[in-house]
Design a protein around this motif. Structure first.
Motif, PDB file in Angstrom:
ATOM      1  N   GLY A  46       0.780  -1.227   0.000  1.00 43.38           N
ATOM      2  CA  GLY A  46       0.000   0.000   0.000  1.00 43.38           C
ATOM      3  C   GLY A  46       0.811   1.276   0.000  1.00 43.38           C
ATOM      4  N   HIS A  47       2.017   1.237  -0.563  1.00 46.50           N
ATOM      5  CA  HIS A  47       2.826   2.454  -0.617  1.00 46.50           C
ATOM      6  C   HIS A  47       2.294   3.451  -1.642  1.00 46.50           C
ATOM      7  CE1 HIS A  47       6.441   1.358   1.858  1.00 46.50           C
ATOM      8  NE2 HIS A  47       5.864   0.181   1.737  1.00 46.50           N
ATOM      9  N   PHE A  48       1.427   2.993  -2.535  1.00 44.89           N
ATOM     10  CA  PHE A  48       0.825   3.866  -3.536  1.00 44.89           C
ATOM     11  C   PHE A  48      -0.683   3.886  -3.346  1.00 44.89           C
ATOM     12  CE2 PHE A  48       4.646   2.111  -5.705  1.00 44.89           C
ATOM     13  CZ  PHE A  48       5.357   3.296  -5.842  1.00 44.89           C
ATOM     14  N   ALA A  49      -1.287   5.053  -3.553  1.00 43.31           N
ATOM     15  CA  ALA A  49      -2.738   5.200  -3.391  1.00 43.31           C
ATOM     16  C   ALA A  49      -3.454   4.842  -4.683  1.00 43.31           C
ATOM     17  CB  ALA A  49      -3.061   6.643  -3.011  1.00 43.31           C
ATOM     18  N   PRO A  50      -4.694   4.349  -4.588  1.00 44.20           N
ATOM     19  CA  PRO A  50      -5.478   4.110  -5.803  1.00 44.20           C
ATOM     20  C   PRO A  50      -5.600   5.388  -6.630  1.00 44.20           C
ATOM     21  CG  PRO A  50      -6.550   3.130  -3.889  1.00 44.20           C
ATOM     22  CD  PRO A  50      -5.415   3.951  -3.368  1.00 44.20           C
ATOM     23  N   GLY A  51      -5.346   5.275  -7.924  1.00 39.87           N
ATOM     24  CA  GLY A  51      -5.414   6.433  -8.813  1.00 39.87           C
ATOM     25  C   GLY A  51      -4.126   7.224  -8.899  1.00 39.87           C
ATOM     26  N   GLN A  52      -3.107   6.840  -8.139  1.00 43.96           N
ATOM     27  CA  GLN A  52      -1.850   7.590  -8.149  1.00 43.96           C
ATOM     28  C   GLN A  52      -1.062   7.299  -9.425  1.00 43.96           C
ATOM     29  OE1 GLN A  52       0.478   7.177  -4.581  1.00 43.96           O
ATOM     30  NE2 GLN A  52       2.349   7.957  -5.532  1.00 43.96           N
ATOM     31  N   LYS A  53      -0.581   8.342 -10.062  1.00 47.35           N
ATOM     32  CA  LYS A  53       0.255   8.183 -11.248  1.00 47.35           C
ATOM     33  C   LYS A  53       1.647   7.711 -10.852  1.00 47.35           C
ATOM     34  CE  LYS A  53      -2.164  11.672 -14.014  1.00 47.35           C
ATOM     35  NZ  LYS A  53      -2.027  12.936 -14.774  1.00 47.35           N
ATOM     36  N   MET A  54       2.303   7.017 -11.784  1.00 49.43           N
ATOM     37  CA  MET A  54       3.615   6.439 -11.537  1.00 49.43           C
ATOM     38  C   MET A  54       4.639   7.039 -12.495  1.00 49.43           C
ATOM     39  SD  MET A  54       2.882   4.119  -9.169  1.00 49.43           S
ATOM     40  CE  MET A  54       4.030   2.757  -9.184  1.00 49.43           C
ATOM     41  N   PRO A  55       5.053   8.303 -12.269  1.00 50.54           N
ATOM     42  CA  PRO A  55       6.025   8.927 -13.172  1.00 50.54           C
ATOM     43  C   PRO A  55       7.379   8.244 -13.077  1.00 50.54           C
ATOM     44  CG  PRO A  55       5.628  10.313 -11.259  1.00 50.54           C
ATOM     45  CD  PRO A  55       4.649   9.189 -11.177  1.00 50.54           C
ATOM     46  N   ILE A  56       7.914   7.919 -14.215  1.00 49.73           N
ATOM     47  CA  ILE A  56       9.121   7.093 -14.260  1.00 49.73           C
ATOM     48  C   ILE A  56      10.306   7.773 -13.575  1.00 49.73           C
ATOM     49  CG2 ILE A  56      10.851   6.106 -15.823  1.00 49.73           C
ATOM     50  CD1 ILE A  56       8.559   5.542 -17.779  1.00 49.73           C
ATOM     51  N   ARG A  57      10.532   9.052 -13.865  1.00 54.14           N
ATOM     52  CA  ARG A  57      11.728   9.712 -13.340  1.00 54.14           C
ATOM     53  C   ARG A  57      11.662   9.877 -11.815  1.00 54.14           C
ATOM     54  NH1 ARG A  57      15.192  11.346 -17.061  1.00 54.14           N
ATOM     55  NH2 ARG A  57      14.487  11.527 -19.222  1.00 54.14           N
ATOM     56  N   ARG A  58      10.490  10.190 -11.290  1.00 57.52           N
ATOM     57  CA  ARG A  58      10.393  10.347  -9.837  1.00 57.52           C
ATOM     58  C   ARG A  58      10.619   9.013  -9.128  1.00 57.52           C
ATOM     59  NH1 ARG A  58       6.868   9.461  -6.009  1.00 57.52           N
ATOM     60  NH2 ARG A  58       5.125   8.979  -7.398  1.00 57.52           N
ATOM     61  N   ILE A  59      10.045   7.951  -9.667  1.00 54.70           N
ATOM     62  CA  ILE A  59      10.221   6.633  -9.054  1.00 54.70           C
ATOM     63  C   ILE A  59      11.678   6.197  -9.164  1.00 54.70           C
ATOM     64  CG2 ILE A  59       9.604   4.199  -9.250  1.00 54.70           C
ATOM     65  CD1 ILE A  59       6.830   5.098 -10.105  1.00 54.70           C
ATOM     66  N   ALA A  60      12.284   6.464 -10.314  1.00 53.67           N
ATOM     67  CA  ALA A  60      13.696   6.111 -10.482  1.00 53.67           C
ATOM     68  C   ALA A  60      14.554   6.842  -9.456  1.00 53.67           C
ATOM     69  CB  ALA A  60      14.157   6.451 -11.897  1.00 53.67           C
ATOM     70  N   SER A  61      14.218   8.105  -9.189  1.00 59.95           N
ATOM     71  CA  SER A  61      14.970   8.868  -8.193  1.00 59.95           C
ATOM     72  C   SER A  61      14.820   8.261  -6.802  1.00 59.95           C
ATOM     73  CB  SER A  61      14.486  10.319  -8.187  1.00 59.95           C
ATOM     74  OG  SER A  61      15.137  11.070  -7.182  1.00 59.95           O
ATOM     75  N   GLU A  62      13.600   7.839  -6.450  1.00 57.23           N
ATOM     76  CA  GLU A  62      13.373   7.232  -5.146  1.00 57.23           C
ATOM     77  C   GLU A  62      14.090   5.899  -5.009  1.00 57.23           C
ATOM     78  OE1 GLU A  62       9.509   7.061  -3.455  1.00 57.23           O
ATOM     79  OE2 GLU A  62       8.805   8.879  -4.448  1.00 57.23           O
ATOM     80  N   LEU A  63      14.152   5.142  -6.100  1.00 54.08           N
ATOM     81  CA  LEU A  63      14.818   3.844  -6.056  1.00 54.08           C
ATOM     82  C   LEU A  63      16.325   3.960  -6.213  1.00 54.08           C
ATOM     83  CD1 LEU A  63      12.410   1.622  -8.215  1.00 54.08           C
ATOM     84  CD2 LEU A  63      12.522   1.827  -5.730  1.00 54.08           C
ATOM     85  N   GLY A  64      16.788   5.130  -6.603  1.00 54.76           N
ATOM     86  CA  GLY A  64      18.220   5.317  -6.789  1.00 54.76           C
ATOM     87  C   GLY A  64      18.746   4.613  -8.022  1.00 54.76           C
ATOM     88  N   THR A  65      17.967   4.628  -9.100  1.00 60.32           N
ATOM     89  CA  THR A  65      18.374   3.959 -10.321  1.00 60.32           C
ATOM     90  C   THR A  65      18.043   4.847 -11.507  1.00 60.32           C
ATOM     91  OG1 THR A  65      18.225   1.887 -11.576  1.00 60.32           O
ATOM     92  CG2 THR A  65      16.174   2.753 -10.636  1.00 60.32           C
ATOM     93  N   SER A  66      18.364   4.393 -12.704  1.00 57.94           N
ATOM     94  CA  SER A  66      18.068   5.157 -13.911  1.00 57.94           C
ATOM     95  C   SER A  66      16.638   4.858 -14.361  1.00 57.94           C
ATOM     96  CB  SER A  66      19.053   4.787 -15.023  1.00 57.94           C
ATOM     97  OG  SER A  66      18.905   3.420 -15.373  1.00 57.94           O
ATOM     98  N   PRO A  67      16.088   5.676 -15.256  1.00 53.57           N
ATOM     99  CA  PRO A  67      14.701   5.462 -15.691  1.00 53.57           C
ATOM    100  C   PRO A  67      14.462   4.141 -16.423  1.00 53.57           C
ATOM    101  CG  PRO A  67      15.393   7.717 -16.151  1.00 53.57           C
ATOM    102  CD  PRO A  67      16.622   6.971 -15.735  1.00 53.57           C
TER     103      PRO A  67
END
Length: 241
Positions: free
Chosen positions: A33-54
């Protein structure tokens, strides 16, 4: 109540593939449940959080979309599913069929160590409920159920169960205060453990089915869904001049 910000789980995997690592972390985050229903998954922001490239994130999102763990907008952006009332009800029906089956298949593989671990998780779950801690409660619930199903040693069945958890995770997180505030709780884990201790796995499976169906019905009565009709705005009476 607004959803608190939660950081993605930082989990290390044996695989050296960055794509597999990103996929595993996002999969776990959806279940928890780290993401809410309807939440968008922008690639660059998620990559930044994971510490990886897009690129690894883009591939991981495509895998999750193919598994129907995520939906996709016409723009191509991945989005966490917002289930309709009917879809949520059907998800509960699927869980009520698959998860008790895992308990029945697991019957011959249960040993004393597994039962002891489940009893420990049951105590953690009860403590979380008594202290009003929904995060710990949902975590203990997932761990208890996973420990209940793993001895079935049927990868295909476990994969199907995990697929339903991917879609239920965000909605169960949104409903965490409804779940922990339910009285009586609706949890039948203690009853399930008593049946398992006595070797009556058919009754344990049937009790689990009743729990899943009861929780689904409870949440359908109290949660809002994407296809619910919107109440019209209340009109204020005109003031006379």
């Amino acid at each position: 109540m607004n959803k608190p910000q939660k950081t993605l789980p930082n989990q290390r995997f044996a695989s050296n593939s960055l794509e597999d690592q990103a996929y595993g972390q996002l999969r776990r985050a959806l279940v928890e449940g780290h993401f809410a229903p309807g939440q968008k998954m922008p690639i660059r922001r998620i990559a930044s959080e994971l510490g990886t490239s897009p690129m690894p994130v883009r591939t991981a999102l495509r895998r999750l979309i193919s598994e129907q763990a995520l939906d996709v907008l016409p723009s191509g952006t991945a989005i966490v599913p917002r289930l309709t009332r009917s879809a949520f009800a059907k998800l509960g029906m699927i869980r009520a069929a698959l998860e008790p089956l895992a308990v029945k298949i697991a019957a011959s593989n249960f040993d004393s160590a597994m039962k002891e671990r489940l009893e420990e998780l049951l105590q953690i779950e009860q403590t979380a409920r008594e202290s009003g801690d929904p995060v710990q409660l949902l975590r203990a619930d997932r761990q208890f159920l996973l420990g209940l199903y793993e001895p079935c040693q049927t990868p295909m069945l476990l994969a199907m169960i995990e697929a339903t958890w991917l879609r239920r995770g965000p909605h169960f997180w949104d409903a965490r205060w409804l779940i922990i505030g339910r009285s009586p709780s609706g949890s039948k884990h203690a009853d399930i453990m008593r049946f398992i201790a006595s070797g009556d796995f058919d009754s344990a499976a049937r009790t689990l089915q009743e729990e899943i169906e009861g929780t689904t019905s409870y949440l359908l009565q109290r949660m809002s869904f994407v296809d619910d009709p919107v109440a019209p705005p209340r009109l204020r009476p005109l003031r006379r001049k």
